[in-house]
Design a protein around this motif. Sequence first.
Motif, PDB file in Angstrom:
ATOM      1  N   ASN A   1       0.855  -1.194   0.000  1.00  0.00           N
ATOM      2  CA  ASN A   1       0.000   0.000   0.000  1.00  0.00           C
ATOM      3  C   ASN A   1       0.891   1.244   0.000  1.00  0.00           C
ATOM      4  OD1 ASN A   1       0.636   0.656   2.909  1.00  0.00           O
ATOM      5  ND2 ASN A   1      -0.349  -1.332   3.176  1.00  0.00           N
ATOM      6  N   GLY A   2       0.262   2.405  -0.095  1.00  0.00           N
ATOM      7  CA  GLY A   2       1.015   3.661  -0.169  1.00  0.00           C
ATOM      8  C   GLY A   2       1.725   4.005   1.128  1.00  0.00           C
ATOM      9  N   THR A   3       1.088   3.671   2.243  1.00  0.00           N
ATOM     10  CA  THR A   3       1.706   3.935   3.543  1.00  0.00           C
ATOM     11  C   THR A   3       3.028   3.174   3.656  1.00  0.00           C
ATOM     12  OG1 THR A   3      -0.529   4.089   4.443  1.00  0.00           O
ATOM     13  CG2 THR A   3       1.265   3.918   6.033  1.00  0.00           C
ATOM     14  N   ASP A   4       2.996   1.910   3.291  1.00  0.00           N
ATOM     15  CA  ASP A   4       4.223   1.102   3.331  1.00  0.00           C
ATOM     16  C   ASP A   4       5.249   1.599   2.308  1.00  0.00           C
ATOM     17  OD1 ASP A   4       3.242  -0.420   5.361  1.00  0.00           O
ATOM     18  OD2 ASP A   4       2.829  -2.205   4.152  1.00  0.00           O
TER      19      ASP A   4
ATOM     20  N   GLU B   1       9.065  11.648  -1.874  1.00  0.00           N
ATOM     21  CA  GLU B   1       7.868  12.368  -2.302  1.00  0.00           C
ATOM     22  C   GLU B   1       6.640  11.481  -2.099  1.00  0.00           C
ATOM     23  OE1 GLU B   1       8.273  14.281  -6.242  1.00  0.00           O
ATOM     24  OE2 GLU B   1      10.361  13.643  -6.175  1.00  0.00           O
ATOM     25  N   ASP B   2       5.637  12.015  -1.412  1.00  0.00           N
ATOM     26  CA  ASP B   2       4.363  11.312  -1.294  1.00  0.00           C
ATOM     27  C   ASP B   2       3.561  11.617  -2.560  1.00  0.00           C
ATOM     28  OD1 ASP B   2       1.737  10.518  -0.850  1.00  0.00           O
ATOM     29  OD2 ASP B   2       1.772  11.015   1.280  1.00  0.00           O
ATOM     30  N   CYS B   3       3.574  10.651  -3.499  1.00  0.00           N
ATOM     31  CA  CYS B   3       2.905  10.800  -4.797  1.00  0.00           C
ATOM     32  C   CYS B   3       1.574  10.049  -4.815  1.00  0.00           C
ATOM     33  CB  CYS B   3       3.787  10.238  -5.912  1.00  0.00           C
ATOM     34  SG  CYS B   3       5.473  10.874  -5.948  1.00  0.00           S
ATOM     35  N   CYS B   4       1.038   9.732  -3.648  1.00  0.00           N
ATOM     36  CA  CYS B   4      -0.146   8.871  -3.584  1.00  0.00           C
ATOM     37  C   CYS B   4      -1.359   9.464  -4.291  1.00  0.00           C
ATOM     38  CB  CYS B   4      -0.479   8.556  -2.126  1.00  0.00           C
ATOM     39  SG  CYS B   4       0.740   7.485  -1.353  1.00  0.00           S
ATOM     40  N   GLN B   5      -1.380  10.804  -4.463  1.00  0.00           N
ATOM     41  CA  GLN B   5      -2.500  11.446  -5.163  1.00  0.00           C
ATOM     42  C   GLN B   5      -2.056  11.997  -6.512  1.00  0.00           C
ATOM     43  OE1 GLN B   5      -4.305  14.369  -2.547  1.00  0.00           O
ATOM     44  NE2 GLN B   5      -4.811  12.821  -1.010  1.00  0.00           N
ATOM     45  N   ALA B   6      -0.896  11.591  -7.000  1.00  0.00           N
ATOM     46  CA  ALA B   6      -0.297  12.351  -8.097  1.00  0.00           C
ATOM     47  C   ALA B   6       0.290  11.502  -9.229  1.00  0.00           C
ATOM     48  CB  ALA B   6       0.769  13.279  -7.528  1.00  0.00           C
TER      49      ALA B   6
ATOM     50  N   PHE C   1       3.929   5.744  -4.126  1.00  0.00           N
ATOM     51  CA  PHE C   1       2.599   5.753  -4.736  1.00  0.00           C
ATOM     52  C   PHE C   1       1.664   4.779  -4.023  1.00  0.00           C
ATOM     53  CE2 PHE C   1       5.255   7.443  -8.029  1.00  0.00           C
ATOM     54  CZ  PHE C   1       4.451   8.311  -8.751  1.00  0.00           C
ATOM     55  N   SER C   2       0.377   5.121  -4.058  1.00  0.00           N
ATOM     56  CA  SER C   2      -0.677   4.228  -3.576  1.00  0.00           C
ATOM     57  C   SER C   2      -1.556   3.840  -4.758  1.00  0.00           C
ATOM     58  CB  SER C   2      -1.541   4.950  -2.537  1.00  0.00           C
ATOM     59  OG  SER C   2      -2.730   4.224  -2.283  1.00  0.00           O
ATOM     60  N   PHE C   3      -2.031   2.613  -4.738  1.00  0.00           N
ATOM     61  CA  PHE C   3      -3.021   2.169  -5.732  1.00  0.00           C
ATOM     62  C   PHE C   3      -4.327   1.782  -5.054  1.00  0.00           C
ATOM     63  CE2 PHE C   3       1.254   0.881  -7.370  1.00  0.00           C
ATOM     64  CZ  PHE C   3       1.375   1.915  -8.279  1.00  0.00           C
TER      65      PHE C   3
ATOM     66  N   THR D   1      -9.521   4.313  -4.848  1.00  0.00           N
ATOM     67  CA  THR D   1      -9.983   5.659  -5.228  1.00  0.00           C
ATOM     68  C   THR D   1      -8.898   6.513  -5.883  1.00  0.00           C
ATOM     69  OG1 THR D   1      -9.373   6.616  -3.093  1.00  0.00           O
ATOM     70  CG2 THR D   1     -11.596   5.701  -3.273  1.00  0.00           C
ATOM     71  N   LYS D   2      -7.658   6.040  -5.899  1.00  0.00           N
ATOM     72  CA  LYS D   2      -6.568   6.869  -6.444  1.00  0.00           C
ATOM     73  C   LYS D   2      -6.682   6.943  -7.970  1.00  0.00           C
ATOM     74  CE  LYS D   2      -4.936   6.908  -2.248  1.00  0.00           C
ATOM     75  NZ  LYS D   2      -4.667   7.961  -1.305  1.00  0.00           N
ATOM     76  N   ASN D   3      -5.905   7.832  -8.584  1.00  0.00           N
ATOM     77  CA  ASN D   3      -6.025   7.999 -10.043  1.00  0.00           C
ATOM     78  C   ASN D   3      -5.715   6.709 -10.790  1.00  0.00           C
ATOM     79  OD1 ASN D   3      -6.373  10.607  -9.144  1.00  0.00           O
ATOM     80  ND2 ASN D   3      -5.247  11.519 -10.857  1.00  0.00           N
TER      81      ASN D   3
HETATM   82  C1  LIG Z   1      -3.865   7.398  -0.003  1.00  0.00           C
HETATM   83  C2  LIG Z   1      -2.762   8.202   0.571  1.00  0.00           C
HETATM   84  C3  LIG Z   1      -1.783   7.623   1.380  1.00  0.00           C
HETATM   85  C4  LIG Z   1      -1.849   6.204   1.876  1.00  0.00           C
HETATM   86  O1  LIG Z   1      -1.949   5.264   0.854  1.00  0.00           O
HETATM   87  P1  LIG Z   1      -2.547   3.815   1.240  1.00  0.00           P
HETATM   88  O2  LIG Z   1      -2.391   3.018   0.003  1.00  0.00           O
HETATM   89  O3  LIG Z   1      -3.979   4.022   1.607  1.00  0.00           O
HETATM   90  O4  LIG Z   1      -1.746   3.296   2.373  1.00  0.00           O
HETATM   91  C5  LIG Z   1      -0.730   8.409   1.810  1.00  0.00           C
HETATM   92  N1  LIG Z   1      -0.644   9.707   1.461  1.00  0.00           N
HETATM   93  C6  LIG Z   1      -1.587  10.312   0.705  1.00  0.00           C
HETATM   94  C7  LIG Z   1      -1.425  11.754   0.353  1.00  0.00           C
HETATM   95  C8  LIG Z   1      -2.685   9.583   0.253  1.00  0.00           C
HETATM   96  O5  LIG Z   1      -3.621  10.188  -0.495  1.00  0.00           O
END
Ligand SMILES: *Cc1c(COP(=O)(O)O)cnc(C)c1O
Length: 371
Positions: free
Chosen positions: A63-66, A160-165, A184-186, A189-191
């Motif tokens: 996941n994105g957190t990891d 860089e937290d690219c989870c929304q980008a 990145f997160s998948f 709901t992400k893009n």
């Molecule tokens: C979704 C998100 C995360 C966490 O990603 P997960 O896959 O849910 O763990 C972290 N940072 C931002 C900005 C997010 O939008």
Amino acid sequence: MSATPPHRIPFLDLHPAEDASAVREAVERVMARGWFVLGPEVEAFEVEFAAASGARFAAGVGNGTDAIALALRALDVGGTDEVIVPAMTAAYTALAILGAGATPVIVDVDAETLTMDPAACRAAVTSRTRAVVPVHLYGQAARMDEILAIAERHGLAVVEDCCQAHLSTIAGTPVGSRATAGAFSFYPTKNLGALGDGGAVITRDGSLAARVKRLRNGGQTERYRHLEAGVNSRLDEIQAAVLRARLPYLARWTMRRREIAALYRRLLPATLQTIHQRDDGHVYHLFPVRSTARDALQAHLAAHGVETLIHYPVPLHEQPALARYASHPCQEAARAGRELLSLPNHPRLADADAARVAEAVGAFERGRVPA
Ligand SMILES: *Cc1c(COP(=O)(O)O)cnc(C)c1O
């Protein structure tokens, strides 16, 4: 007059649509192979996603957190190290820093874009600071030139937290590709979303990618030989196959998000504040507006069948779990938390529905400000 109420406009629609048969085929391919964790789909996705993101390497994780936590751990950030993080983001950004064993230091955001305020970041640097985690919030790149300059000056790593980008750029350069690593997160709901959880770390450093791959798999160097105490955080084969099926659609879906954002910017009343767009690299994961009458606006839209959400109502420095890590009061994030409201913006939203959302917002604004 018709008594039929207008149809509801949901915030999101996660049902596979034009991608449905490709997704189904991907799932069936994995079932037929009978191999479900760390196999050819993950390997192929890592190559394809790295290429799409302008990086040399990618490592699929759970996941994105990891992705954030393992990138930090792979950089040996932990222990008494401090990591600077903006106050307006998903709490998971800071939880990932704690997960790596380090201490988050929460700083304020700039009033225009709600991304990390470089001046606040600079002021928060101490002798214990090891890394910075800027967030490309809502799909818009943080002020990377300034943040990278601060990092370089103080010898800090930048994750860089690219989870929304996904596919977001700044001055044409993809996010996650200039710093030490991008996470990145998948989440669905992400893009770019899976049919469950998923994440990835991108980097141009091959040894960093290899370390993340070791950490995600228990710290094993070979089967049953654990060199270091890793975690179990793997992107599974079905999710990797689904992401491979969807990746070719991402550019078009991103264009559609931008079209809807442009429509909103044209149709929304001028009295309503939107988030400043710094350049055309924004991928509009979300389209928040700001209103001092946010709760009333949200209720008005709900009454007109428009579903909205708030990203985020409680900034990190006001979270009971995180407040002790605030370096200062973070007033801009606090104010944004009271004013933000995200309007529906997803690739399958019709122009007519976006127009109806804008009109409902306009009616609310006209009611507030008598002519
Ligand atoms: C979704 C998100 C995360 C966490 O990603 P997960 O896959 O849910 O763990 C972290 N940072 C931002 C900005 C997010 O939008």
